[in-house]
Design an enzyme around this catalytic site. Structure first.
Site, mmCIF file in Angstrom:
data_model
loop_
_atom_site.group_PDB
_atom_site.id
_atom_site.type_symbol
_atom_site.label_atom_id
_atom_site.label_comp_id
_atom_site.label_asym_id
_atom_site.label_seq_id
_atom_site.Cartn_x
_atom_site.Cartn_y
_atom_site.Cartn_z
ATOM 1 N N HIS A 129 0.862 -1.178 0.000
ATOM 2 C CA HIS A 129 0.000 0.000 0.000
ATOM 3 C C HIS A 129 0.900 1.229 0.000
ATOM 4 O O HIS A 129 2.026 1.200 0.501
ATOM 5 C CB HIS A 129 -0.874 -0.037 1.258
ATOM 6 C CG HIS A 129 -1.952 0.983 1.319
ATOM 7 N ND1 HIS A 129 -1.711 2.303 1.653
ATOM 8 C CD2 HIS A 129 -3.294 0.895 1.102
ATOM 9 C CE1 HIS A 129 -2.845 2.970 1.648
ATOM 10 N NE2 HIS A 129 -3.831 2.150 1.316
ATOM 11 N N ASP A 206 2.835 -4.431 7.876
ATOM 12 C CA ASP A 206 1.546 -3.753 7.727
ATOM 13 C C ASP A 206 0.466 -4.823 7.841
ATOM 14 O O ASP A 206 0.257 -5.611 6.922
ATOM 15 C CB ASP A 206 1.505 -3.048 6.370
ATOM 16 C CG ASP A 206 0.132 -2.512 6.001
ATOM 17 O OD1 ASP A 206 -0.837 -2.758 6.743
ATOM 18 O OD2 ASP A 206 0.020 -1.872 4.941
ATOM 19 N N GLN A 209 -4.722 -5.499 6.580
ATOM 20 C CA GLN A 209 -5.636 -6.421 5.911
ATOM 21 C C GLN A 209 -5.645 -7.810 6.538
ATOM 22 O O GLN A 209 -6.498 -8.633 6.202
ATOM 23 C CB GLN A 209 -5.268 -6.529 4.423
ATOM 24 C CG GLN A 209 -5.418 -5.226 3.653
ATOM 25 C CD GLN A 209 -6.851 -4.756 3.577
ATOM 26 O OE1 GLN A 209 -7.785 -5.547 3.618
ATOM 27 N NE2 GLN A 209 -7.035 -3.445 3.456
ATOM 28 N N LYS A 232 -10.687 -1.398 9.616
ATOM 29 C CA LYS A 232 -10.669 -2.608 8.795
ATOM 30 C C LYS A 232 -11.221 -3.812 9.559
ATOM 31 O O LYS A 232 -11.514 -4.841 8.962
ATOM 32 C CB LYS A 232 -9.240 -2.944 8.356
ATOM 33 C CG LYS A 232 -8.449 -1.811 7.744
ATOM 34 C CD LYS A 232 -8.893 -1.481 6.348
ATOM 35 C CE LYS A 232 -7.896 -0.505 5.705
ATOM 36 N NZ LYS A 232 -8.315 -0.070 4.366
ATOM 37 N N CYS A 371 -4.577 2.355 -3.874
ATOM 38 C CA CYS A 371 -3.327 2.803 -3.245
ATOM 39 C C CYS A 371 -2.221 1.765 -3.408
ATOM 40 O O CYS A 371 -1.425 1.524 -2.495
ATOM 41 C CB CYS A 371 -3.535 3.129 -1.766
ATOM 42 S SG CYS A 371 -4.589 4.571 -1.492
#
Length: 413
Positions: A129, A206, A209, A232, A371
């Site tokens: 991202h 990260d 997700q 999220k 993104c």
């Protein structure tokens, strides 16, 4: 369809927690398949805002009155909730942020500026991202560090051998996502961490997700830093968390200055800083949002991420099979291990047209570059349509989506 019914997740009960799913869009029942951007919020989480602002709204820490004490206690309880959610060793390893983007910027500015110098290398995957690319590009411009890109294969899977070959004696950090927001690829973060540590580098993950789809164990992964966002994972916007190993956080200077992150301030003697994690939480935080984040994590944990993930895998299989039967539709990202995300393009149809028209039929999907422009450009496209699934989605909704998509394709071709 039989396999879907064999799962014990009570999707009817789950859906009853989400008032927004009762609404209509353009006269059609809402089918919400944009969960990778923002998941919907259960009524238990929504209720925390009324409770906070209606009963104990106050600034936290240092206050001696009852409301301040209650607000502080509620806020700090969430730190323990997040610790358990990530299986961190200590509560002080949890820093509240506005989300993954701020968490990554915190690491780049606090750890990066203190530890990186010209010529040092940061490995960033092609599927990141933008929030895990741009902060490192800014440091490259300002400090002269070198960004090296971890490639992916035609399935959207990281190339592990190429990853190994990128390391040199100047490699200091790996910045990689746990799950690709564009393709749904689940990366082998434990293996990536082990390889990084073999070469003396740290790893920042990260997890935006991953948090909604599978259990996370930062100790098992051996992550040095791990970030995720509340919105999220069925929580509010504006709240998330950064995990960092205590020894790393203790050695890092603060990123932002202000109230709460200090011990003492003096024009003569200078400023001494608070212990972790408060050193990195300057100013009045999003108190209500953090409390709501805690409730969201409790809601998810009450159902079970294993169960949610298994349900979403069944939905993913069902959707993949149905979409694969549409003439001229191509799915991008065919990794063998994926979360509930499908990104696709249709011959002769622009993704924006599809997104606008399918909305008229009550179906919400995401269109654009997500993104993740470097990844999409690598695959020769500038935009895709993306459908992404959550615990409250159903196979019937997927059928409605596919039928609507076929109608829209017929209109735009």
């Amino acid at each position: 369809m039989t396999a879907l019914k064999e799962l014990t997740l009570d999707v009817v009960k789950v859906r009853a927690d989400f008032p927004i799913l009762e609404r209509e869009v353009h006269g059609k029942p809402l089918v919400y398949l944009d969960n990778a951007a923002t998941s919907q919020t259960p009524r238990q989480v929504i209720a925390t805002f009324d409770d906070y602002y209606g009963r104990y709204n106050a600034n936290i820490h240092r206050g001696l009155h009852t409301l301040a004490d209650e607000a502080t206690a509620a806020y700090e309880r969430v730190r323990e909730t997040v610790r358990v959610f990530l299986n961190a060793r200590e509560r002080r390893e949890i820093i509240f942020t506005r989300g993954t983007t701020e968490a990554i910027n915190l690491v780049a500015n606090a750890w990066g500026r203190a530890n990186l110098k010209a010529g040092d290398e940061v490995l960033v995957s092609l599927m990141e991202h933008h929030s895990n690319i741009v902060p490192w590009q800014l440091l490259a411009e300002q400090l002269g560090i070198v960004i090296k890109v971890i490639p992916v294969d035609e399935r959207g899977v990281l190339e592990l051998e190429a990853y190994r070959d990128l390391f040199t004696e100047r490699t200091r950090l790996v910045a990689v996502n746990h799950v690709s927001n564009a393709f749904g690829t689940i990366n082998p973060v434990q293996e990536l961490a082990a390889i990084a540590h073999e070469h003396g580098a740290l790893i920042l993950i990260d997890g935006a997700q991953a948090a909604p789809h599978e259990p996370i164990d930062v100790q098992a992964i051996d992550a040095d830093f791990y970030a995720f966002s509340g919105h999220k994972v069925y929580g509010p916007t504006g709240a998330g968390a950064l995990y960092g190993k205590a020894a790393l956080l203790e050695a890092m200077p603060p990123w932002q200055g202000g109230g709460e992150m200090i011990k003492t301030v003096s024009f003569d003697a200078g400023t001494s800083f608070a212990d972790i994690p408060h050193r990195f939480e300057a100013g009045t935080p999003a108190v209500a949002e953090v409390i709501a984040l805690g409730k969201a994590l409790e809601w998810v944990s009450g159902i079970g991420l294993e169960l949610i993930g298994a349900w979403e895998q069944q939905l993913l299989t069902h959707a993949t099979e149905a979409l694969s039967r549409i003439d001229g539709l191509r799915i991008l990202g065919t990794a063998p291990h994926k979360a509930g995300v499908i990104s696709f393009v249709v011959d002769g149809a622009h993704s924006q047209d599809i997104g606008l028209l399918i909305d008229q039929l009550g179906v919400a999907i995401r269109t654009g570059h997500h993104c993740a422009q470097p990844l999409l450009n690598h695959f020769g496209v500038d935009a895709t349509c993306r459908a992404s699934f959550a615990a409250y989605n159903t196979p019937e909704e997927i059928d409605i989506f596919v039928d609507a998509l076929e109608r829209v394709i017929g209109m735009v071709r």
